[in-house]
Design a protein around this motif. Structure first.
Motif, PDB file in Angstrom:
ATOM      1  N   ALA A 214       0.838  -1.199   0.000  1.00 22.61           N
ATOM      2  CA  ALA A 214       0.000   0.000   0.000  1.00 22.61           C
ATOM      3  C   ALA A 214       0.870   1.243   0.000  1.00 22.61           C
ATOM      4  O   ALA A 214       1.967   1.265   0.571  1.00 22.61           O
ATOM      5  N   VAL A 215       0.376   2.299  -0.655  1.00 23.88           N
ATOM      6  CA  VAL A 215       1.079   3.569  -0.723  1.00 23.88           C
ATOM      7  C   VAL A 215       0.124   4.677  -0.298  1.00 23.88           C
ATOM      8  O   VAL A 215      -1.016   4.738  -0.771  1.00 23.88           O
ATOM      9  N   LEU A 226      -3.451   0.570  -3.562  1.00 26.01           N
ATOM     10  CA  LEU A 226      -3.171  -0.781  -3.064  1.00 26.01           C
ATOM     11  C   LEU A 226      -2.747  -1.657  -4.231  1.00 26.01           C
ATOM     12  O   LEU A 226      -3.411  -1.686  -5.276  1.00 26.01           O
ATOM     13  N   VAL A 227      -1.636  -2.362  -4.038  1.00 29.73           N
ATOM     14  CA  VAL A 227      -1.094  -3.251  -5.062  1.00 29.73           C
ATOM     15  C   VAL A 227      -1.232  -4.683  -4.577  1.00 29.73           C
ATOM     16  O   VAL A 227      -0.812  -5.019  -3.464  1.00 29.73           O
ATOM     17  N   ALA A 322      -6.571  -3.460   4.730  1.00 28.80           N
ATOM     18  CA  ALA A 322      -5.921  -3.929   3.498  1.00 28.80           C
ATOM     19  C   ALA A 322      -4.901  -5.023   3.759  1.00 28.80           C
ATOM     20  O   ALA A 322      -4.529  -5.747   2.837  1.00 28.80           O
ATOM     21  N   LEU A 323      -4.421  -5.134   5.003  1.00 27.26           N
ATOM     22  CA  LEU A 323      -3.461  -6.173   5.405  1.00 27.26           C
ATOM     23  C   LEU A 323      -2.211  -6.197   4.529  1.00 27.26           C
ATOM     24  O   LEU A 323      -1.747  -7.260   4.096  1.00 27.26           O
ATOM     25  N   PRO A 324      -1.607  -5.044   4.253  1.00 25.03           N
ATOM     26  CA  PRO A 324      -0.421  -5.041   3.394  1.00 25.03           C
ATOM     27  C   PRO A 324       0.814  -5.550   4.122  1.00 25.03           C
ATOM     28  O   PRO A 324       0.914  -5.465   5.351  1.00 25.03           O
ATOM     29  N   GLU A 325       1.757  -6.057   3.348  1.00 23.05           N
ATOM     30  CA  GLU A 325       3.049  -6.442   3.922  1.00 23.05           C
ATOM     31  C   GLU A 325       3.885  -5.213   4.260  1.00 23.05           C
ATOM     32  O   GLU A 325       4.742  -5.257   5.138  1.00 23.05           O
ATOM     33  N   LYS A 326       3.653  -4.129   3.546  1.00 24.83           N
ATOM     34  CA  LYS A 326       4.366  -2.885   3.784  1.00 24.83           C
ATOM     35  C   LYS A 326       3.483  -1.727   3.369  1.00 24.83           C
ATOM     36  O   LYS A 326       2.691  -1.831   2.428  1.00 24.83           O
ATOM     37  N   ILE A 327       3.616  -0.607   4.092  1.00 18.70           N
ATOM     38  CA  ILE A 327       2.971   0.645   3.707  1.00 18.70           C
ATOM     39  C   ILE A 327       4.074   1.661   3.448  1.00 18.70           C
ATOM     40  O   ILE A 327       4.947   1.876   4.286  1.00 18.70           O
ATOM     41  N   LEU A 328       4.027   2.267   2.282  1.00 19.33           N
ATOM     42  CA  LEU A 328       4.978   3.322   1.939  1.00 19.33           C
ATOM     43  C   LEU A 328       4.300   4.674   2.096  1.00 19.33           C
ATOM     44  O   LEU A 328       3.239   4.919   1.526  1.00 19.33           O
ATOM     45  N   LEU A 329       4.927   5.567   2.865  1.00 21.60           N
ATOM     46  CA  LEU A 329       4.513   6.960   2.945  1.00 21.60           C
ATOM     47  C   LEU A 329       5.400   7.751   2.000  1.00 21.60           C
ATOM     48  O   LEU A 329       6.627   7.725   2.124  1.00 21.60           O
TER      49      LEU A 329
END
Length: 390
Positions: A214-215, A226-227, A322-329
């Motif tokens: 996610a970004v 979300l990817v 969203a349960l992402p493995e990583k979130i990018l700010l």
């Protein structure tokens, strides 16, 4: 030195999978490629042979340090690793704002090798196309193998070609890709600027190799994407400014843009500056607000602390659903995290289950040339995938 073919077409699905793996993760040994794509050695040999013969892939040298050489020997790698020639093609990317066009040139692996900026004095589409074309021509003097052009704009884009709506530019149904293709003779792809940035991070940055990524961008506006399995999820919300109604704190500030307590009201640079100016009567810019908050100024500290808690709440909401493995700010407003990281983390913890996995959070200040890099990656995708597919 072998050079990259003009196009990656025609490739079979298997050949394209191999080429993409090497482009985004290489250099890679044949053993590693086979493992990543679940291929037998024979199948991989069949798929890589035409890619090498056409110049799409080359046999590169292993790193010269002893550790890498020893690791290669232990894994029984049968030959040199496969790679692409990053400098064999160059791509121009442009980020168009209300008053400026930011341009970059990148390699095939999206490394920026040139930058240029031009003021934008009119929003008339043909004049904007002329300006961007002039910048591309200037780039081509130093990089004659320009293979394509990407453009990122704030707003809604259709078919990666037409700006359906852009409040920043006052555009509606502007076929900017066609206008620029007529002038340049190069393939042109257009996308929402947030989507372009996310594509760049998915292929070559923080989201590379992740299944769920996610970004969240903060700057002049709020962006989110979300990817899943390498593909950006698309919806009718794209480019419509979701942050205006994304309520973070219903008791939050009332600002000129966005609903009270919305992500836009709390976190965007113009609204943060507005709050400080309204309280002090003095015009300030964002960097000054951050510096004042870091120095303990009570007004700036209150505004930045409230924004940081709002950001932490947003991050927790994304992680929860969203349960992402990583979130990018990302974005030009990310300096907020450096000044008020404890408040961000406290809000994340307050809005997460105490036994939940920690949120993997990465922040990256993205100036407008980085947004332009995202647009260049769109052009890379057109070359590699052979179509303007989102």
């Amino acid at each position: 030195m072998s050079t990259l073919a003009a196009s990656w077409l025609p490739l079979s699905p298997g050949e394209r999978a191999v080429a993409l793996e090497v482009l985004t993760h290489g250099p890679l040994s044949r053993t590693e490629i086979a493992r990543r794509l679940d291929l037998s050695p024979g199948s991989l040999t069949r798929l890589t042979k035409p890619l090498i013969e056409s110049g799409l892939l080359i046999e590169a040298d292993w790193p010269t340090d002893e550790t890498s050489a020893a690791a290669a020997a232990r894994q029984g790698r049968p030959s040199q690793p496969l790679d692409v020639i990053a400098e064999s093609r160059h791509f121009a990317g442009f980020k168009i704002t209300a008053d400026t066009v930011y341009g970059v040139v990148t390699t095939l692996r999206s490394e920026i090798v040139a930058e240029h900026t031009q003021p934008l004095t009119t929003h008339e589409p043909h004049a904007v196309a002329d300006l961007v074309h002039g910048m591309a021509e200037a780039f081509a003097e130093d990089f004659p193998q320009l293979a394509g052009i990407g453009i990122g704009v704030g707003g809604r884009v259709q078919d990666r070609a037409v700006v359906a709506e852009s409040a920043f530019l006052g555009w509606s149904d502007v076929p900017i890709a066609e206008l620029l293709e007529e002038r340049s003779g190069l393939p042109v792809v257009v996308e929402n600027d947030v989507a372009a940035l996310i594509e760049a991070e998915t292929w070559f940055g923080a989201g590379r190799g992740l299944e769920r990524f996610a970004v969240l961008t903060i700057g002049a506006g709020i962006g989110y994407g979300l990817v899943l399995n390498g593909k950006l999820i698309r919806s009718g919300d794209d480019g419509r400014g979701v942050g205006k109604r994304w309520i973070v704190n219903p008791n939050g500030p009332l600002t000129p843009d966005g609903e009270r307590g919305s992500a836009i009201a709390l976190l965007t640079i113009p609204n943060i500056c507005y709050q400080v100016q309204a309280a002090t009567g003095r015009e300030v810019d964002y960097e000054e607000v951050l510096a004042l908050a870091a120095a303990g100024d009570p007004v700036a500290s209150r505004v930045i602390d409230e924004a940081a808690r709002g950001l932490g709440t947003l991050v927790a909401q994304i992680a929860n659903f969203a349960l992402p493995e990583k979130i990018l700010l990302a974005g030009e407003g990310v300096g907020l995290v450096d000044v008020a990281a404890p408040a961000v983390q406290e809000a994340i913890s307050a809005n997460r289950h105490p036994l939940a996995d920690p949120v993997v959070l990465e922040s990256k200040v993205s100036d407008f040339h980085q947004w332009a890099r995202g647009a260049a990656v769109l052009a890379i995708q057109v070359l590699v995938l052979g179509a303007k597919e989102g």
